[in-house]
Design a protein around this motif. Structure first.
Motif, PDB file in Angstrom:
ATOM      1  N   LEU A 288       0.834  -1.195   0.000  1.00  0.00           N
ATOM      2  CA  LEU A 288       0.000   0.000   0.000  1.00  0.00           C
ATOM      3  C   LEU A 288       0.876   1.255   0.000  1.00  0.00           C
ATOM      4  O   LEU A 288       2.066   1.202   0.349  1.00  0.00           O
ATOM      5  N   ASN A 289       0.292   2.361  -0.341  1.00  0.00           N
ATOM      6  CA  ASN A 289       1.005   3.633  -0.367  1.00  0.00           C
ATOM      7  C   ASN A 289       0.972   4.259   1.026  1.00  0.00           C
ATOM      8  O   ASN A 289       0.285   5.245   1.294  1.00  0.00           O
ATOM      9  N   THR A 290       1.714   3.651   1.935  1.00  0.00           N
ATOM     10  CA  THR A 290       1.773   4.090   3.320  1.00  0.00           C
ATOM     11  C   THR A 290       3.226   4.207   3.754  1.00  0.00           C
ATOM     12  O   THR A 290       4.122   3.614   3.140  1.00  0.00           O
ATOM     13  N   ALA A 291       3.481   4.985   4.809  1.00  0.00           N
ATOM     14  CA  ALA A 291       4.855   5.171   5.276  1.00  0.00           C
ATOM     15  C   ALA A 291       5.461   3.841   5.721  1.00  0.00           C
ATOM     16  O   ALA A 291       6.532   3.438   5.261  1.00  0.00           O
ATOM     17  N   THR A 292       4.775   3.141   6.621  1.00  0.00           N
ATOM     18  CA  THR A 292       5.172   1.791   7.003  1.00  0.00           C
ATOM     19  C   THR A 292       4.673   0.821   5.939  1.00  0.00           C
ATOM     20  O   THR A 292       3.543   0.938   5.475  1.00  0.00           O
ATOM     21  N   THR A 293       5.487  -0.146   5.554  1.00  0.00           N
ATOM     22  CA  THR A 293       5.110  -1.103   4.520  1.00  0.00           C
ATOM     23  C   THR A 293       3.963  -1.979   5.005  1.00  0.00           C
ATOM     24  O   THR A 293       4.095  -2.727   5.983  1.00  0.00           O
ATOM     25  N   GLU A 294       2.819  -1.879   4.315  1.00  0.00           N
ATOM     26  CA  GLU A 294       1.613  -2.613   4.674  1.00  0.00           C
ATOM     27  C   GLU A 294       0.981  -3.212   3.430  1.00  0.00           C
ATOM     28  O   GLU A 294       1.247  -2.769   2.313  1.00  0.00           O
ATOM     29  N   TYR A 295       0.097  -4.211   3.649  1.00  0.00           N
ATOM     30  CA  TYR A 295      -0.535  -4.933   2.548  1.00  0.00           C
ATOM     31  C   TYR A 295      -2.047  -4.999   2.766  1.00  0.00           C
ATOM     32  O   TYR A 295      -2.517  -5.238   3.881  1.00  0.00           O
ATOM     33  N   ARG A 296      -2.777  -4.790   1.690  1.00  0.00           N
ATOM     34  CA  ARG A 296      -4.236  -4.922   1.732  1.00  0.00           C
ATOM     35  C   ARG A 296      -4.617  -6.369   2.024  1.00  0.00           C
ATOM     36  O   ARG A 296      -4.027  -7.307   1.476  1.00  0.00           O
ATOM     37  N   VAL A 297      -5.619  -6.547   2.882  1.00  0.00           N
ATOM     38  CA  VAL A 297      -6.099  -7.879   3.251  1.00  0.00           C
ATOM     39  C   VAL A 297      -7.620  -7.902   3.165  1.00  0.00           C
ATOM     40  O   VAL A 297      -8.296  -6.959   3.587  1.00  0.00           O
ATOM     41  N   TYR A 298      -8.167  -8.994   2.611  1.00  0.00           N
ATOM     42  CA  TYR A 298      -9.596  -9.301   2.727  1.00  0.00           C
ATOM     43  C   TYR A 298      -9.687 -10.690   3.336  1.00  0.00           C
ATOM     44  O   TYR A 298      -8.935 -11.600   2.946  1.00  0.00           O
ATOM     45  N   TYR A 299     -10.567 -10.839   4.317  1.00  0.00           N
ATOM     46  CA  TYR A 299     -10.668 -12.140   4.975  1.00  0.00           C
ATOM     47  C   TYR A 299     -12.132 -12.526   5.136  1.00  0.00           C
ATOM     48  O   TYR A 299     -13.032 -11.669   5.191  1.00  0.00           O
ATOM     49  N   GLN A 300     -12.366 -13.827   5.197  1.00  0.00           N
ATOM     50  CA  GLN A 300     -13.723 -14.330   5.367  1.00  0.00           C
ATOM     51  C   GLN A 300     -13.945 -14.749   6.807  1.00  0.00           C
ATOM     52  O   GLN A 300     -13.066 -15.324   7.457  1.00  0.00           O
ATOM     53  N   ASN A 301     -15.144 -14.425   7.317  1.00  0.00           N
ATOM     54  CA  ASN A 301     -15.451 -14.730   8.708  1.00  0.00           C
ATOM     55  C   ASN A 301     -16.956 -14.688   8.894  1.00  0.00           C
ATOM     56  O   ASN A 301     -17.619 -13.726   8.477  1.00  0.00           O
ATOM     57  N   ASN A 302     -17.515 -15.733   9.468  1.00  0.00           N
ATOM     58  CA  ASN A 302     -18.956 -15.795   9.769  1.00  0.00           C
ATOM     59  C   ASN A 302     -19.824 -15.491   8.551  1.00  0.00           C
ATOM     60  O   ASN A 302     -20.811 -14.747   8.643  1.00  0.00           O
ATOM     61  N   GLY A 303     -19.431 -16.036   7.396  1.00  0.00           N
ATOM     62  CA  GLY A 303     -20.241 -15.905   6.199  1.00  0.00           C
ATOM     63  C   GLY A 303     -20.188 -14.560   5.517  1.00  0.00           C
ATOM     64  O   GLY A 303     -21.060 -14.239   4.699  1.00  0.00           O
ATOM     65  N   ALA A 304     -19.168 -13.738   5.827  1.00  0.00           N
ATOM     66  CA  ALA A 304     -19.027 -12.422   5.206  1.00  0.00           C
ATOM     67  C   ALA A 304     -17.548 -12.168   4.909  1.00  0.00           C
ATOM     68  O   ALA A 304     -16.664 -12.889   5.379  1.00  0.00           O
ATOM     69  N   ILE A 305     -17.284 -11.101   4.125  1.00  0.00           N
ATOM     70  CA  ILE A 305     -15.925 -10.723   3.779  1.00  0.00           C
ATOM     71  C   ILE A 305     -15.611  -9.374   4.422  1.00  0.00           C
ATOM     72  O   ILE A 305     -16.387  -8.415   4.296  1.00  0.00           O
ATOM     73  N   TYR A 306     -14.483  -9.304   5.083  1.00  0.00           N
ATOM     74  CA  TYR A 306     -14.060  -8.103   5.794  1.00  0.00           C
ATOM     75  C   TYR A 306     -12.693  -7.639   5.281  1.00  0.00           C
ATOM     76  O   TYR A 306     -11.995  -8.376   4.581  1.00  0.00           O
ATOM     77  N   SER A 307     -12.310  -6.429   5.679  1.00  0.00           N
ATOM     78  CA  SER A 307     -11.029  -5.887   5.219  1.00  0.00           C
ATOM     79  C   SER A 307     -10.080  -5.652   6.388  1.00  0.00           C
ATOM     80  O   SER A 307     -10.498  -5.504   7.544  1.00  0.00           O
ATOM     81  N   GLY A 308      -8.808  -5.598   6.055  1.00  0.00           N
ATOM     82  CA  GLY A 308      -7.779  -5.329   7.050  1.00  0.00           C
ATOM     83  C   GLY A 308      -6.485  -4.932   6.380  1.00  0.00           C
ATOM     84  O   GLY A 308      -6.394  -4.838   5.152  1.00  0.00           O
ATOM     85  N   VAL A 309      -5.472  -4.715   7.199  1.00  0.00           N
ATOM     86  CA  VAL A 309      -4.147  -4.339   6.719  1.00  0.00           C
ATOM     87  C   VAL A 309      -3.119  -5.178   7.465  1.00  0.00           C
ATOM     88  O   VAL A 309      -3.152  -5.274   8.700  1.00  0.00           O
ATOM     89  N   LEU A 310      -2.202  -5.785   6.710  1.00  0.00           N
ATOM     90  CA  LEU A 310      -1.159  -6.625   7.293  1.00  0.00           C
ATOM     91  C   LEU A 310       0.163  -5.871   7.352  1.00  0.00           C
ATOM     92  O   LEU A 310       0.604  -5.293   6.359  1.00  0.00           O
ATOM     93  N   THR A 311       0.781  -5.891   8.532  1.00  0.00           N
ATOM     94  CA  THR A 311       2.156  -5.448   8.688  1.00  0.00           C
ATOM     95  C   THR A 311       2.977  -6.676   9.070  1.00  0.00           C
ATOM     96  O   THR A 311       2.689  -7.328  10.075  1.00  0.00           O
ATOM     97  N   LYS A 312       3.969  -6.980   8.255  1.00  0.00           N
ATOM     98  CA  LYS A 312       4.706  -8.226   8.446  1.00  0.00           C
ATOM     99  C   LYS A 312       5.766  -8.107   9.540  1.00  0.00           C
ATOM    100  O   LYS A 312       6.264  -7.031   9.844  1.00  0.00           O
TER     101      LYS A 312
END
Length: 348
Positions: A288-312
């Protein structure tokens, strides 16, 4: 979450900092009385030289100033503005064991209130946790480094950790206006160097108090960390967040998807499906275009899709230098004498 300490943010007016003058001299403060200095690394000695409560603790400036101007040129700073510090300290050295990190927020300007801060949320082992507010944390020494572990609201579950690998101290003396450029350019202090209708935001004849200093901390993320939040409106707090889709329950049926945050359309082939933080997640290949290196995340949970950000794991924590899109890999905090100097000098 703004990775602790809070990154500098601006609202209606993006005030860019400037500075000049002579550099402060580096020094190594003494370690805590209950720690043997010979058993502490240089980073740990410098950290304790400020972080111990007996030494006044660390004070990280965060600010956001917006204002209105009348037809006569009179300036009014809007009530949504803030100029405050995140204060942290430990009662004794962590040399012989983990220590609680005492954290508070306090305004650095008499006329401005503290902002209302939203608690960041993280996925840990398939469960969403909110960061404690004010933050609850502990300090431990790992080798030559300083580790900070942040707890959820339950005060038990660690949801975010950082490792401080370098702490560099610089003393301050003379005019605040003649401070090292990096102090203005790379910390929240830079906002006071601006003028509004020709008026300075601080007393340019003010001096640093005796003993004033600042510290530069270099930190990195410990462990893969998944921060989660609302994908679309409505905005929520706590463990129940707004999904991207409640009609689609699997990642394979979710793509292509256009992010409401960055406007980019993601295909399934733009990332990889893995198990992350206890959930089945798609992680983007591109950063992503962020100061700290981060990655777009989509995850499935309880029958729906949600978003998040991963920092390794091992990712350096960075913020943008003031008024730029240039990342810097350190955070600047003030000691108590420096903070008192600023409180006395500001004119708002």
């Amino acid at each position: 979450m703004k990775k602790y300490p809070l990154a500098v943010t601006f609202l209606a007016l993006a005030l860019s900092g400037c500075g000049g003058g002579s550099s402060g001299s580096s020094s190594t403060p003494a370690a805590g009385a209950n720690a043997s200095a010979s058993n502490l690394s240089t980073a740990q000695k410098n950290y304790e030289g400020m972080a111990l409560s007996a030494n006044g603790g660390l004070h990280y400036l965060d600010d956001s100033l917006s204002f209105t101007s009348s037809s006569t040129g009179a300036i009014t700073i809007t009530p949504s503005s803030f100029f405050f510090t995140q204060n942290s300290s430990i009662a004794q050295s962590a040399l012989n064991g983990t220590q609680p990190l005492t954290m508070t927020n306090s305004t650095a300007a008499q006329t401005l209130p503290l902002p209302v801060l939203a608690a960041a949320r993280y996925m840990v082992n398939g469960t969403i946790y909110s960061l404690g507010m004010p933050a609850q944390a502990q300090i431990s020494y790992k080798g030559n480094n300083v580790q900070e572990d942040y707890f959820a609201t339950d005060g038990v579950t660690i949801i975010h950790s950082t490792l401080g690998t370098s702490y560099t101290v610089s003393n301050l003396s003379g005019l605040i206006a003649s401070s090292p450029p990096e102090l203005f350019d790379n910390s929240g202090l830079g906002v006071i160097t601006n003028t509004i209708n020709g008026n300075s935001l601080y007393n340019r004849q003010a001096n640093w108090q005796t003993g004033a200093a600042y510290i530069k901390a270099v930190r990195q993320v410990v462990g893969d960390t998944l921060e989660v939040g609302d994908c679309i409106a409505p905005a929520t707090t706590g463990p129940s967040i707004t999904p991207c889709s409640s009609a689609i329950g699997t990642l394979e049926g979710f793509f292509p998807h256009t992010s409401a945050t960055d406007g980019k359309t993601y295909q399934q082939t733009d990332g990889q499906i893995v198990t992350l933080a206890g959930v089945r997640a798609w992680v983007a290949t591109a950063v992503l275009n962020t100061a700290t290196t981060e990655y777009r995340v989509y995850y499935q949970n309880n029958g729906a899709i949600y978003s998040g950000v991963l920092t390794k794991d091992g990712t350096p924590l960075q913020i943008y230098a003031l008024g730029t899109t240039t990342p810097q890999n350190f955070y600047i905090s003030l000691n108590s004498a420096a903070l008192q100097s600023i409180k006395s000098a500001v004119s708002f």
